[in-house]
Design a protein around this motif. Structure first.
Motif, mmCIF file in Angstrom:
data_model
loop_
_atom_site.group_PDB
_atom_site.id
_atom_site.type_symbol
_atom_site.label_atom_id
_atom_site.label_comp_id
_atom_site.label_asym_id
_atom_site.label_seq_id
_atom_site.Cartn_x
_atom_site.Cartn_y
_atom_site.Cartn_z
ATOM 1 N N TYR A 29 37.500 43.978 -8.434
ATOM 2 C CA TYR A 29 37.285 44.683 -9.694
ATOM 3 C C TYR A 29 36.125 45.666 -9.561
ATOM 4 O O TYR A 29 36.196 46.795 -10.047
ATOM 5 C CB TYR A 29 37.003 43.699 -10.835
ATOM 6 N N ASN A 30 35.063 45.261 -8.903
ATOM 7 C CA ASN A 30 33.908 46.124 -8.676
ATOM 8 C C ASN A 30 34.339 47.397 -7.948
ATOM 9 O O ASN A 30 34.006 48.510 -8.356
ATOM 10 C CB ASN A 30 32.856 45.356 -7.864
ATOM 11 N N GLN A 31 35.072 47.244 -6.889
ATOM 12 C CA GLN A 31 35.523 48.397 -6.105
ATOM 13 C C GLN A 31 36.495 49.268 -6.892
ATOM 14 O O GLN A 31 36.483 50.492 -6.763
ATOM 15 C CB GLN A 31 36.168 47.917 -4.809
ATOM 16 N N ARG A 32 37.333 48.635 -7.704
ATOM 17 C CA ARG A 32 38.274 49.413 -8.531
ATOM 18 C C ARG A 32 37.528 50.276 -9.540
ATOM 19 O O ARG A 32 37.871 51.440 -9.755
ATOM 20 C CB ARG A 32 39.235 48.477 -9.259
ATOM 21 N N TYR A 33 36.520 49.708 -10.193
ATOM 22 C CA TYR A 33 35.733 50.494 -11.143
ATOM 23 C C TYR A 33 35.018 51.646 -10.431
ATOM 24 O O TYR A 33 34.938 52.754 -10.961
ATOM 25 C CB TYR A 33 34.730 49.619 -11.894
ATOM 26 N N GLN A 34 34.495 51.386 -9.262
ATOM 27 C CA GLN A 34 33.839 52.453 -8.512
ATOM 28 C C GLN A 34 34.822 53.582 -8.194
ATOM 29 O O GLN A 34 34.496 54.763 -8.358
ATOM 30 C CB GLN A 34 33.231 51.912 -7.222
ATOM 31 N N GLU A 35 36.007 53.225 -7.756
ATOM 32 C CA GLU A 35 37.021 54.238 -7.441
ATOM 33 C C GLU A 35 37.426 55.010 -8.690
ATOM 34 O O GLU A 35 37.589 56.227 -8.652
ATOM 35 C CB GLU A 35 38.243 53.583 -6.796
ATOM 36 N N MET A 36 37.575 54.299 -9.797
ATOM 37 C CA MET A 36 37.942 54.952 -11.049
ATOM 38 C C MET A 36 36.870 55.964 -11.472
ATOM 39 O O MET A 36 37.184 57.117 -11.786
ATOM 40 C CB MET A 36 38.119 53.905 -12.145
ATOM 41 N N ILE A 37 35.612 55.557 -11.433
ATOM 42 C CA ILE A 37 34.532 56.459 -11.829
ATOM 43 C C ILE A 37 34.427 57.620 -10.846
ATOM 44 O O ILE A 37 34.237 58.772 -11.247
ATOM 45 C CB ILE A 37 33.197 55.692 -11.951
ATOM 46 N N ALA A 39 26.659 55.919 -5.409
ATOM 47 C CA ALA A 39 25.578 56.919 -5.348
ATOM 48 C C ALA A 39 25.786 58.083 -6.309
ATOM 49 O O ALA A 39 24.815 58.693 -6.761
ATOM 50 C CB ALA A 39 25.427 57.436 -3.920
ATOM 51 N N THR A 40 27.019 58.397 -6.648
ATOM 52 C CA THR A 40 27.288 59.511 -7.556
ATOM 53 C C THR A 40 27.280 59.091 -9.023
ATOM 54 O O THR A 40 27.522 59.925 -9.902
ATOM 55 C CB THR A 40 28.642 60.162 -7.221
ATOM 56 N N ALA A 41 27.003 57.818 -9.295
ATOM 57 C CA ALA A 41 27.005 57.324 -10.676
ATOM 58 C C ALA A 41 25.812 56.402 -10.915
ATOM 59 O O ALA A 41 25.954 55.257 -11.317
ATOM 60 C CB ALA A 41 28.323 56.611 -10.980
#
Length: 76
Positions: A13-21, A52-54
């Motif tokens: 879930y953590n990685q999915r949110y990162q990809e989404m953002i 890093a971009t968020a």
């Protein structure tokens, strides 16, 4: 109901949110974002900004930049 985007297969879930953002910012759906995770252990809470971009610094700079643009437009 709908097929899952292949980019999300096997991600947490953590990685999915990162990809989404990452996508939302990259595709200019959002101008900026902030992704923060927390962990509680032994009564302490730790915070991480894994994307890093968020980060809060990036978000603050984006907001300040937008405010400065609006201020400059209002002076004209």
């Amino acid at each position: 109901m709908f097929p899952t985007d292949a980019a999300f297969q096997g991600l947490s879930y953590n990685q999915r949110y990162q990809e989404m953002i990452r996508r939302f910012i990259g595709e200019r759906v959002y101008d900026a974002g902030w992704f923060i995770t927390t962990k509680r252990a032994d009564g302490d809470i730790t915070y991480l900004e894994p994307l890093a971009t968020a980060t809060s610094d990036v978000l603050r700079a984006a907001i300040e930049g937008r405010v400065n643009v609006v201020k400059a437009m209002l002076k004209e």
